[in-house]
Design an enzyme around this catalytic site. Structure first.
Site, PDB file in Angstrom:
ATOM      1  N   THR A  42      76.412  50.161 104.064  1.00 45.20           N
ATOM      2  CA  THR A  42      75.984  49.761 105.448  1.00 45.20           C
ATOM      3  C   THR A  42      76.123  51.204 106.527  1.00 45.20           C
ATOM      4  O   THR A  42      75.607  51.065 107.725  1.00 45.20           O
ATOM      5  CB  THR A  42      76.987  48.947 105.937  1.00 45.20           C
ATOM      6  OG1 THR A  42      78.244  49.384 105.682  1.00 45.20           O
ATOM      7  CG2 THR A  42      76.765  47.429 105.175  1.00 45.20           C
ATOM      8  N   CYS A  46      85.715  51.491 108.585  1.00 46.55           N
ATOM      9  CA  CYS A  46      86.513  50.838 109.055  1.00 46.55           C
ATOM     10  C   CYS A  46      88.079  51.213 108.798  1.00 46.55           C
ATOM     11  O   CYS A  46      88.403  51.777 107.955  1.00 46.55           O
ATOM     12  CB  CYS A  46      86.347  49.184 108.243  1.00 46.55           C
ATOM     13  SG  CYS A  46      84.909  48.423 108.643  1.00 46.55           S
ATOM     14  N   CYS A  50      90.202  45.440 109.194  1.00 43.64           N
ATOM     15  CA  CYS A  50      88.973  44.844 109.266  1.00 43.64           C
ATOM     16  C   CYS A  50      88.624  43.544 109.053  1.00 43.64           C
ATOM     17  O   CYS A  50      88.907  43.374 107.648  1.00 43.64           O
ATOM     18  CB  CYS A  50      87.968  45.944 109.002  1.00 43.64           C
ATOM     19  SG  CYS A  50      86.296  45.371 109.900  1.00 43.64           S
ATOM     20  N   ARG A  75      79.110  55.730 110.530  1.00 40.37           N
ATOM     21  CA  ARG A  75      79.499  55.385 111.858  1.00 40.37           C
ATOM     22  C   ARG A  75      80.684  54.488 111.956  1.00 40.37           C
ATOM     23  O   ARG A  75      80.797  53.400 110.816  1.00 40.37           O
ATOM     24  CB  ARG A  75      78.212  54.539 112.398  1.00 40.37           C
ATOM     25  CG  ARG A  75      76.830  55.359 112.629  1.00 40.37           C
ATOM     26  CD  ARG A  75      75.766  54.447 112.994  1.00 40.37           C
ATOM     27  NE  ARG A  75      75.410  53.844 111.811  1.00 40.37           N
ATOM     28  CZ  ARG A  75      75.451  52.590 111.709  1.00 40.37           C
ATOM     29  NH1 ARG A  75      75.481  51.678 112.886  1.00 40.37           N
ATOM     30  NH2 ARG A  75      75.152  51.853 110.712  1.00 40.37           N
ATOM     31  N   CYS A  77      82.765  50.967 112.689  1.00 40.78           N
ATOM     32  CA  CYS A  77      82.717  49.869 112.731  1.00 40.78           C
ATOM     33  C   CYS A  77      82.651  49.129 114.242  1.00 40.78           C
ATOM     34  O   CYS A  77      83.513  49.637 114.973  1.00 40.78           O
ATOM     35  CB  CYS A  77      83.365  48.858 111.785  1.00 40.78           C
ATOM     36  SG  CYS A  77      83.486  47.085 111.925  1.00 40.78           S
ATOM     37  N   CYS A  80      86.273  46.781 114.160  1.00 39.28           N
ATOM     38  CA  CYS A  80      87.458  46.954 114.284  1.00 39.28           C
ATOM     39  C   CYS A  80      87.884  48.403 115.149  1.00 39.28           C
ATOM     40  O   CYS A  80      89.028  48.866 114.776  1.00 39.28           O
ATOM     41  CB  CYS A  80      88.077  47.309 112.704  1.00 39.28           C
ATOM     42  SG  CYS A  80      87.302  48.447 111.846  1.00 39.28           S
TER      43      CYS A  80
END
Ligand SMILES: [Zn+2]
Length: 375
Positions: A42, A46, A50, A75, A77, A80
């Site tokens: 994805t 996190c 999370c 990137r 999340c 969280c």
């Protein structure tokens, strides 16, 4: 597992990946800030706690810092907020509060508490203050004072109450609390006698608002349909304090606070951040500081808050603490509703609660990137 927190000098060389993965499976919030995990499929990283769907182990990599994850092209999340140190430390500091609660008969110095948090003393002191709103010592004092009050209400003698709250001798309680709270225990008990509070009002899209502050920060932010009622409400909250209109010298500061409030209400910023001077019992402090960790746009039930603050049976007490909140929005009690989705009550009226929930939900969906991150 790591023995240290971010921003500390002594970062260990490598992460124990097995322990990290176990923490991810367990949603272990005590490990927040100690490491981060990235999901290669994805492109998101996190915190261990999370609540997003558990990824497959083969797609996961572990990192010591948000920066390290971002160097791998990941990137943060949206759920969280792993970059936010505040969030990362919140769970841990609440665990420390619980530790203090259950060890209130012991002398807990900074060294002991910092060791529990596995942080350096100075880092712990700063983090606790940021998260809970008061220093660890002030928190302990509030807790003891609460016990003194409770014992007095049950009819115990003053010296007995002081002794059973864990204080050594009768005179020390006065000396100590005097220093910590900036007023004598008597004044504290009597609703802020001797304290100076100044206030000003303004108009907002939710109606007239009053902001009142001590020299330490905002202690009151409330709405009403009529300005006159706001003044009465302030007086009721701080019956013994010296209350006066905000002097011109503080007017600029007040204008900034109102500007921040209006920015929030018109959706220009997602959260209202003000310097706060929070007064309450140890239980209230715990609930109120927890509320500040619920992200804008999210809702929790009273039961969830009770569980998260370590008092799973105190659902009603949590609701009462929410209803006693004196600082609207900045302490976001509007983010707590009944488990069945009912709004329950709101100190400033259900239409305002609904408006705030809708506002935050809209602002959140407007900001959410299209391909849903990990939710
Ligand atoms: Zn996440």
């Amino acid at each position: 597992m790591l023995r240290d927190m971010p921003n500390e000098d002594s970062q260990p060389e490598t992460l124990d990946e097995t322990a990290c993965w176990e923490a991810v499976i367990a949603n272990d919030s005590t490990k927040d800030g100690q490491f981060y995990f990235g999901v290669m499929t994805t492109g998101v990283y996190c915190r261990p706690s999370c609540k997003a769907r558990l990824p497959l182990r083969k797609n996961v990599r572990f990192y010591k810092s948000p920066e390290a994850a971002e160097r791998d092209g990941l990137r943060p999340c949206k759920r969280c907020h792993p970059k936010n140190d505040n969030d990362a430390h919140a769970g841990l500091m609440h665990d420390i509060c619980r530790y203090i609660d259950t060890h209130s008969d012991e002398k807990l110095d900074l060294k002991t508490l910092a060791a529990q948090a596995m942080m350096s003393e100075s880092h712990f002191q700063k983090t606790f203050k940021t998260q809970i709103g008061v220093s660890p010592r002030a928190y302990q004092e509030a807790l003891r004072l609460e016990r003194v009050r409770g014992a007095l209400q049950k009819g115990e003698s003053i010296s007995g109450a002081i002794y059973s709250a864990g204080y050594g001798s009768g005179s020390r309680v006065y000396e100590k609390i005097d220093g910590r709270l900036g007023m004598t225990p008597k004044a504290y008990r009597e609703g802020g006698r001797g304290e100076s509070i100044s206030y000003a009002t303004a108009r907002t899209q939710l109606g007239p608002v009053m902001i009142a502050a001590t020299d330490r920060g905002v202690c009151f932010l409330q709405f009403d349909d009529f300005e006159e009622d706001l003044a009465a409400q302030l007086k009721k909250e701080f019956p013994r304090a010296t209350i006066a209109e905000m002097p011109n010298a503080l007017r600029d500061q007040f204008d900034l606070w109102i500007a921040a409030l209006n920015d929030y209400l018109s959706n220009d910023v997602v959260d209202l951040k003000l310097p706060l001077d929070i007064r309450g019992t140890a239980f209230q402090l715990k609930v109120w500081s927890y509320l500040q960790t619920i992200p804008s746009g999210e809702l929790q039930s009273y039961k969830e808050v009770a569980e998260a603050t370590g008092n799973p049976k105190s659902v009603r007490a949590v609701a009462t603490a929410c209803a006693s909140n004196r600082i609207a929005i900045a302490i976001p009690c509007h983010r707590v509703i009944r488990g069945n989705g009912e709004l329950a009550g709101y100190r400033w009226g259900l239409p305002r609660k609904r408006a705030l929930i809708d506002l935050e939900r809209n602002s959140r969906s407007a900001r959410k990137p299209k391909p849903c991150d990990m939710e």
